[in-house]
Design a protein around this motif. Structure first.
Motif, PDB file in Angstrom:
ATOM      1  N   LEU A  12      25.433  16.132  56.057  1.00 40.67           N
ATOM      2  CA  LEU A  12      25.351  15.079  55.040  1.00 40.67           C
ATOM      3  C   LEU A  12      25.649  13.715  55.622  1.00 40.67           C
ATOM      4  O   LEU A  12      25.018  12.723  55.252  1.00 40.67           O
ATOM      5  CB  LEU A  12      26.324  15.367  53.895  1.00 40.67           C
ATOM      6  CG  LEU A  12      25.883  16.383  52.866  1.00 40.67           C
ATOM      7  CD1 LEU A  12      26.974  16.592  51.822  1.00 40.67           C
ATOM      8  CD2 LEU A  12      24.599  15.972  52.201  1.00 40.67           C
ATOM      9  N   LEU A  13      26.606  13.655  56.527  1.00 37.21           N
ATOM     10  CA  LEU A  13      26.939  12.379  57.162  1.00 37.21           C
ATOM     11  C   LEU A  13      25.733  11.839  57.923  1.00 37.21           C
ATOM     12  O   LEU A  13      25.414  10.647  57.846  1.00 37.21           O
ATOM     13  CB  LEU A  13      28.142  12.546  58.092  1.00 37.21           C
ATOM     14  CG  LEU A  13      28.710  11.282  58.699  1.00 37.21           C
ATOM     15  CD1 LEU A  13      29.170  10.316  57.609  1.00 37.21           C
ATOM     16  CD2 LEU A  13      29.872  11.620  59.616  1.00 37.21           C
ATOM     17  N   GLY A  14      25.035  12.714  58.644  1.00 44.72           N
ATOM     18  CA  GLY A  14      23.823  12.285  59.341  1.00 44.72           C
ATOM     19  C   GLY A  14      22.753  11.815  58.380  1.00 44.72           C
ATOM     20  O   GLY A  14      22.078  10.808  58.620  1.00 44.72           O
ATOM     21  N   MET A  15      22.599  12.514  57.271  1.00 44.96           N
ATOM     22  CA  MET A  15      21.619  12.105  56.263  1.00 44.96           C
ATOM     23  C   MET A  15      22.006  10.778  55.621  1.00 44.96           C
ATOM     24  O   MET A  15      21.154   9.939  55.330  1.00 44.96           O
ATOM     25  CB  MET A  15      21.500  13.181  55.179  1.00 44.96           C
ATOM     26  CG  MET A  15      20.819  14.446  55.639  1.00 44.96           C
ATOM     27  SD  MET A  15      20.836  15.732  54.369  1.00 44.96           S
ATOM     28  CE  MET A  15      19.769  14.989  53.138  1.00 44.96           C
ATOM     29  N   ARG A  16      23.291  10.578  55.416  1.00 42.67           N
ATOM     30  CA  ARG A  16      23.776   9.364  54.761  1.00 42.67           C
ATOM     31  C   ARG A  16      23.431   8.113  55.560  1.00 42.67           C
ATOM     32  O   ARG A  16      23.216   7.039  54.993  1.00 42.67           O
ATOM     33  CB  ARG A  16      25.282   9.458  54.569  1.00 42.67           C
ATOM     34  CG  ARG A  16      25.842   8.484  53.587  1.00 42.67           C
ATOM     35  CD  ARG A  16      27.325   8.727  53.355  1.00 42.67           C
ATOM     36  NE  ARG A  16      27.808   8.039  52.204  1.00 42.67           N
ATOM     37  CZ  ARG A  16      27.884   6.717  52.087  1.00 42.67           C
ATOM     38  NH1 ARG A  16      27.490   5.947  53.071  1.00 42.67           N
ATOM     39  NH2 ARG A  16      28.348   6.163  50.985  1.00 42.67           N
ATOM     40  N   ASP A  17      23.360   8.228  56.882  1.00 44.76           N
ATOM     41  CA  ASP A  17      23.062   7.085  57.746  1.00 44.76           C
ATOM     42  C   ASP A  17      21.571   6.800  57.881  1.00 44.76           C
ATOM     43  O   ASP A  17      21.189   5.829  58.535  1.00 44.76           O
ATOM     44  CB  ASP A  17      23.663   7.307  59.135  1.00 44.76           C
ATOM     45  CG  ASP A  17      25.178   7.325  59.127  1.00 44.76           C
ATOM     46  OD1 ASP A  17      25.779   6.745  58.193  1.00 44.76           O
ATOM     47  OD2 ASP A  17      25.768   7.917  60.048  1.00 44.76           O
ATOM     48  N   ALA A  18      20.725   7.619  57.272  1.00 47.32           N
ATOM     49  CA  ALA A  18      19.274   7.476  57.436  1.00 47.32           C
ATOM     50  C   ALA A  18      18.755   6.070  57.109  1.00 47.32           C
ATOM     51  O   ALA A  18      17.969   5.520  57.901  1.00 47.32           O
ATOM     52  CB  ALA A  18      18.531   8.528  56.608  1.00 47.32           C
ATOM     53  N   PRO A  19      19.151   5.446  56.006  1.00 43.82           N
ATOM     54  CA  PRO A  19      18.608   4.107  55.736  1.00 43.82           C
ATOM     55  C   PRO A  19      18.910   3.084  56.823  1.00 43.82           C
ATOM     56  O   PRO A  19      18.110   2.183  57.079  1.00 43.82           O
ATOM     57  CB  PRO A  19      19.281   3.710  54.411  1.00 43.82           C
ATOM     58  CG  PRO A  19      19.603   5.008  53.760  1.00 43.82           C
ATOM     59  CD  PRO A  19      19.962   5.934  54.885  1.00 43.82           C
ATOM     60  N   ASP A  20      20.051   3.239  57.492  1.00 47.64           N
ATOM     61  CA  ASP A  20      20.420   2.297  58.565  1.00 47.64           C
ATOM     62  C   ASP A  20      19.572   2.486  59.815  1.00 47.64           C
ATOM     63  O   ASP A  20      19.500   1.586  60.646  1.00 47.64           O
ATOM     64  CB  ASP A  20      21.894   2.458  58.916  1.00 47.64           C
ATOM     65  CG  ASP A  20      22.802   2.128  57.743  1.00 47.64           C
ATOM     66  OD1 ASP A  20      22.420   1.284  56.910  1.00 47.64           O
ATOM     67  OD2 ASP A  20      23.886   2.736  57.648  1.00 47.64           O
TER      68      ASP A  20
END
Length: 117
Positions: free
Chosen positions: A107-115
């Motif tokens: 989830l942490l990796g997915m959370r950074d996707a927009p950046d």
């Protein structure tokens, strides 16, 4: 009108009832069109960039983008809610520590996707 709990009589060939068959594929005109994935944004993408581009492709297929600020905020808010669910599952002993850490890392990796876009 019959209840949804009541059995529906079988549809026979030639029947003109108001029954929608769910066991058949839709006709060609009703099939969902798949758009090809967008080209990669980076020449030699990292795993994080590939994940970001995969998430973006899901949004683009639905007419949205993670590069839009409000969309990215809603995306992150949703992932925060999923993290809350995982934390609750750990507290209730429905997930072990290893599974919780693994899923939280994803989830942490997915959370950074927009950046990454």
């Amino acid at each position: 009108m019959p209840s949804a709990a009541e059995p529906v009589p079988p549809v026979t060939s030639g029947s003109t009832g108001n029954i929608i068959r769910l066991d058949r594929r839709p006709s060609r005109g009703l099939r969902r069109r798949r758009t090809p994935p967008p080209p990669l944004l980076h020449a030699d993408p990292t795993p994080q960039q590939l994940l970001a581009e995969t998430m973006e492709a899901h949004f683009l297929a639905r007419g949205s983008t993670l590069t839009d600020g409000p969309t990215a905020d809603a995306y992150r808010t949703t992932l925060d809610a999923v993290q809350l669910m995982l934390d609750g599952s750990l507290a209730e002993h429905l997930l072990g520590e290893d599974q919780h850490q693994h899923l939280s890392g994803m989830l942490l990796g997915m959370r950074d996707a927009p950046d990454e876009l």
